[in-house]
Design an enzyme around this catalytic site. Structure first.
Site, short mmCIF file in Angstrom:
data_model
loop_
_atom_site.label_atom_id
_atom_site.label_comp_id
_atom_site.label_asym_id
_atom_site.label_seq_id
_atom_site.Cartn_x
_atom_site.Cartn_y
_atom_site.Cartn_z
N MET A 150 0.85 -1.20 0.00
CA MET A 150 0.00 0.00 0.00
C MET A 150 0.88 1.25 0.00
O MET A 150 0.41 2.34 0.37
CB MET A 150 -0.94 -0.01 1.21
N ALA A 193 4.08 3.91 1.02
CA ALA A 193 4.80 4.37 2.22
C ALA A 193 5.91 3.34 2.52
O ALA A 193 6.01 2.83 3.63
CB ALA A 193 3.86 4.56 3.40
N LEU A 194 6.69 3.09 1.50
CA LEU A 194 7.62 1.96 1.55
C LEU A 194 8.79 2.23 2.48
O LEU A 194 9.23 3.36 2.65
CB LEU A 194 8.14 1.67 0.13
N GLY A 229 11.52 -2.75 5.16
CA GLY A 229 10.80 -4.03 5.19
C GLY A 229 10.30 -4.39 3.80
O GLY A 229 10.42 -5.54 3.34
N HIS A 230 9.73 -3.40 3.09
CA HIS A 230 9.27 -3.67 1.72
C HIS A 230 10.45 -3.97 0.80
O HIS A 230 10.36 -4.81 -0.10
CB HIS A 230 8.51 -2.46 1.17
N GLY A 275 5.25 -9.86 3.87
CA GLY A 275 6.01 -9.81 5.11
C GLY A 275 5.33 -10.64 6.20
O GLY A 275 4.10 -10.64 6.32
N SER A 307 7.15 -0.73 10.06
CA SER A 307 5.75 -0.64 9.63
C SER A 307 5.49 0.77 9.12
O SER A 307 6.00 1.74 9.70
CB SER A 307 4.83 -0.92 10.82
N SER A 308 4.68 0.87 8.08
CA SER A 308 4.34 2.22 7.57
C SER A 308 3.63 3.02 8.66
O SER A 308 3.71 4.24 8.70
CB SER A 308 3.43 2.10 6.34
N ARG A 309 2.92 2.33 9.56
CA ARG A 309 2.16 3.02 10.61
C ARG A 309 3.06 3.55 11.73
O ARG A 309 2.60 4.35 12.54
CB ARG A 309 1.07 2.11 11.17
O1 PAF Z 1 0.06 -5.60 3.48
C1 PAF Z 1 -0.40 -4.71 2.75
O2 PAF Z 1 0.24 -3.71 2.44
C2 PAF Z 1 -1.82 -4.87 2.19
O3 PAF Z 1 -2.65 -5.46 3.11
C3 PAF Z 1 -1.86 -5.62 0.83
C4 PAF Z 1 -1.38 -7.05 0.97
C5 PAF Z 1 -1.02 -4.88 -0.19
C6 PAF Z 1 -3.31 -5.67 0.32
O4 PAF Z 1 -3.84 -4.39 0.16
#
Ligand code: PAF
Length: 281
Positions: free
Chosen positions: A30, A32-33, A36-37, A147, A185-187
């Site tokens: 989603m 906001a990388l 982790g991404h 992840g 985490s993005s949050r």
């Molecule tokens: O983990 C996330 O970022 C989201 O839940 C995903 C898997 C991209 C689905 O919108």
């Protein structure tokens, strides 16, 4: 790296790769990388010739009072990060492309979706399963990487792919952590400085509970102690602290086999989740 927003262009691009015999990996995100991404993208490179990352802030997985509006969006910075990590294609559809007028399908995975975060966030995993099923249909990846931080999400997607005969290898990548143990985490961007310090209690409480259970202490007492540590650090409310079977996510009566210790709790307006594996003979 190209950015594509239209389905026809995506199909042309991926179709040409498939015709050339390339193996394709998908990293759904989603945006906001963070690092982790990037670990997912790096792992994806090991599994495939071409790496597609999707960025789509999926409205259907947010509840009415959740953070859809304030969810961080920074596509230009995300694209630069992806390019520098060897991503070949950014798939960034608009909401109307993903959910055109008349969209009426819902993918719901019973069992693994219903406990833990599923109980605290009704409808969340239907939103996740539906959008990931769509992403699988759009990109047609050979392998998709998620992840382990979102462990229940990974279990839901594995179950869905198995149940719907979707020919994709679903690969879980271990949680990436800051030096103080807090899961990336993005949050985390929502946390104020004091909350960010308090957040350390989450991996610590889970680590202490895992050690205690592995040492043979009763499960209930270890989980209660983890709750106490979280409360002491300022987490409230605590949605759950649980020890479950790593595959079914059902509670376990005895600490034996492949298990997962998971927690979700709030620091101010931010809900944090984390989990640890536990293998016990
Ligand atoms: O983990 C996330 O970022 C989201 O839940 C995903 C898997 C991209 C689905 O919108």
């Amino acid at each position: 790296m190209q950015t594509i927003r239209e389905l026809d262009a995506l199909r042309n691009c991926v179709g040409a790769w498939q015709a050339a015999g390339d193996r394709i990996a998908l990293v759904p995100t989603m945006g906001a990388l963070h690092a982790g991404h990037m670990a997912l993208v790096t792992e994806a490179r090991r599994h495939a010739d071409r790496v597609v990352t999707s960025i789509f802030v999926n409205p259907t997985q947010f509840g009415p009072n959740e953070d859809l509006d304030r969810y961080p969006r920074r596509e230009a910075a995300d694209a630069a990060m992806l390019e520098s990590h060897g991503c070949d294609l950014l798939w960034a559809p608009e909401v109307a492309t993903m959910y055109p007028a008349g969209f009426a399908t819902n993918v719901s995975v019973r069992g693994v979706s219903e406990t833990l975060c599923g109980a605290a966030r009704p409808g969340h995993f239907d939103g996740v399963a539906t959008v990931v099923a769509k992403l699988f249909g759009q990109v047609q990846p050979d392998v998709a990487l998620f992840g382990e931080k979102d462990y229940q999400q990974l279990a839901v997607i594995r179950r869905m792919a198995r149940d719907l005969d979707i020919a994709v290898d679903v690969v879980g990548v271990p949680t990436q952590r800051e030096d103080d143990g807090v899961a990336l985490s993005s949050r985390n961007a929502y946390l104020g400085p004091d909350e960010r310090i308090a957040a350390r209690a989450l991996p610590r409480a889970l680590g202490a509970a895992a050690d205690s259970i592995a040492a043979g202490d009763p499960i209930a007492g270890a989980l209660l102690e983890a709750r106490r540590r979280l409360s002491e650090a300022g987490f409230t409310p605590i949605d759950y602290v649980a020890l479950v079977d790593a595959d079914t996510l059902q509670d376990v009566p005895v600490a034996k086999g492949s298990l997962r210790l998971l927690a979700a709790a709030w620091l101010g307006r931010t809900r944090l989740i984390d989990n640890l594996p536990l293998e016990l003979n």
